[in-house]
Design a protein around this motif. Sequence first.
Motif, PDB file in Angstrom:
ATOM      1  N   ASN A  50       3.506  -5.089  -8.591  1.00 52.19           N
ATOM      2  CA  ASN A  50       2.397  -5.409  -7.699  1.00 52.19           C
ATOM      3  C   ASN A  50       1.997  -4.141  -6.936  1.00 52.19           C
ATOM      4  O   ASN A  50       2.208  -4.040  -5.733  1.00 52.19           O
ATOM      5  N   PRO A  51       1.422  -3.150  -7.623  1.00 50.73           N
ATOM      6  CA  PRO A  51       1.158  -1.858  -7.004  1.00 50.73           C
ATOM      7  C   PRO A  51       0.176  -1.876  -5.835  1.00 50.73           C
ATOM      8  O   PRO A  51       0.192  -0.967  -5.010  1.00 50.73           O
ATOM      9  N   ALA A  52      -0.646  -2.885  -5.725  1.00 51.05           N
ATOM     10  CA  ALA A  52      -1.575  -2.972  -4.594  1.00 51.05           C
ATOM     11  C   ALA A  52      -1.041  -3.888  -3.497  1.00 51.05           C
ATOM     12  O   ALA A  52      -1.693  -4.096  -2.484  1.00 51.05           O
ATOM     13  N   GLY A  53       0.134  -4.423  -3.697  1.00 50.48           N
ATOM     14  CA  GLY A  53       0.704  -5.395  -2.766  1.00 50.48           C
ATOM     15  C   GLY A  53       1.384  -4.767  -1.568  1.00 50.48           C
ATOM     16  O   GLY A  53       1.149  -3.609  -1.228  1.00 50.48           O
ATOM     17  N   PRO A  54       2.262  -5.529  -0.925  1.00 54.21           N
ATOM     18  CA  PRO A  54       2.921  -5.067   0.286  1.00 54.21           C
ATOM     19  C   PRO A  54       3.839  -3.872   0.028  1.00 54.21           C
ATOM     20  O   PRO A  54       4.369  -3.707  -1.076  1.00 54.21           O
ATOM     21  N   ALA A  55       3.993  -3.070   1.054  1.00 53.57           N
ATOM     22  CA  ALA A  55       4.901  -1.926   1.001  1.00 53.57           C
ATOM     23  C   ALA A  55       5.807  -1.984   2.225  1.00 53.57           C
ATOM     24  O   ALA A  55       5.411  -2.468   3.288  1.00 53.57           O
ATOM     25  N   LEU A  56       7.004  -1.506   2.051  1.00 49.71           N
ATOM     26  CA  LEU A  56       7.970  -1.423   3.131  1.00 49.71           C
ATOM     27  C   LEU A  56       8.072   0.046   3.524  1.00 49.71           C
ATOM     28  O   LEU A  56       8.247   0.908   2.665  1.00 49.71           O
ATOM     29  N   LEU A  57       7.951   0.331   4.806  1.00 50.28           N
ATOM     30  CA  LEU A  57       8.030   1.699   5.291  1.00 50.28           C
ATOM     31  C   LEU A  57       9.322   1.869   6.065  1.00 50.28           C
ATOM     32  O   LEU A  57       9.576   1.151   7.041  1.00 50.28           O
ATOM     33  N   LEU A  58      10.161   2.805   5.607  1.00 52.57           N
ATOM     34  CA  LEU A  58      11.450   3.054   6.240  1.00 52.57           C
ATOM     35  C   LEU A  58      11.501   4.477   6.781  1.00 52.57           C
ATOM     36  O   LEU A  58      10.982   5.397   6.140  1.00 52.57           O
ATOM     37  N   PRO A  59      12.175   4.679   7.913  1.00 49.30           N
ATOM     38  CA  PRO A  59      12.444   6.052   8.332  1.00 49.30           C
ATOM     39  C   PRO A  59      13.277   6.743   7.246  1.00 49.30           C
ATOM     40  O   PRO A  59      14.075   6.083   6.558  1.00 49.30           O
ATOM     41  N   ALA A  60      13.120   8.038   7.084  1.00 47.47           N
ATOM     42  CA  ALA A  60      13.811   8.752   6.010  1.00 47.47           C
ATOM     43  C   ALA A  60      15.322   8.549   6.071  1.00 47.47           C
ATOM     44  O   ALA A  60      15.967   8.371   5.033  1.00 47.47           O
ATOM     45  N   GLY A  61      15.907   8.532   7.246  1.00 45.08           N
ATOM     46  CA  GLY A  61      17.350   8.328   7.381  1.00 45.08           C
ATOM     47  C   GLY A  61      17.778   6.956   6.900  1.00 45.08           C
ATOM     48  O   GLY A  61      18.821   6.812   6.258  1.00 45.08           O
TER      49      GLY A  61
END
Length: 75
Positions: A50-61
Amino acid sequence: MTTTPSLMATDLPGAAWRKSSYSGGNEGQCIEAADVRPSHHGIAIRDSKNPAGPALLLPAGAFSTFITAAATGEL
């Protein structure tokens, strides 16, 4: 409690998504990650199906901790 706004993969224009080298052909259980530290200060993860779907953003650590835990079988 704070509310985090929804993030969609389409909110990350120019993100260079990479599929895990451990992902097989078309097995359907793949995630992709993109280094968006310059624009969004973290690492984004999305479902490759689902490339246009939701994304999770995490701090690099936190992303690094996740990868280590997955590699050592802690998850």
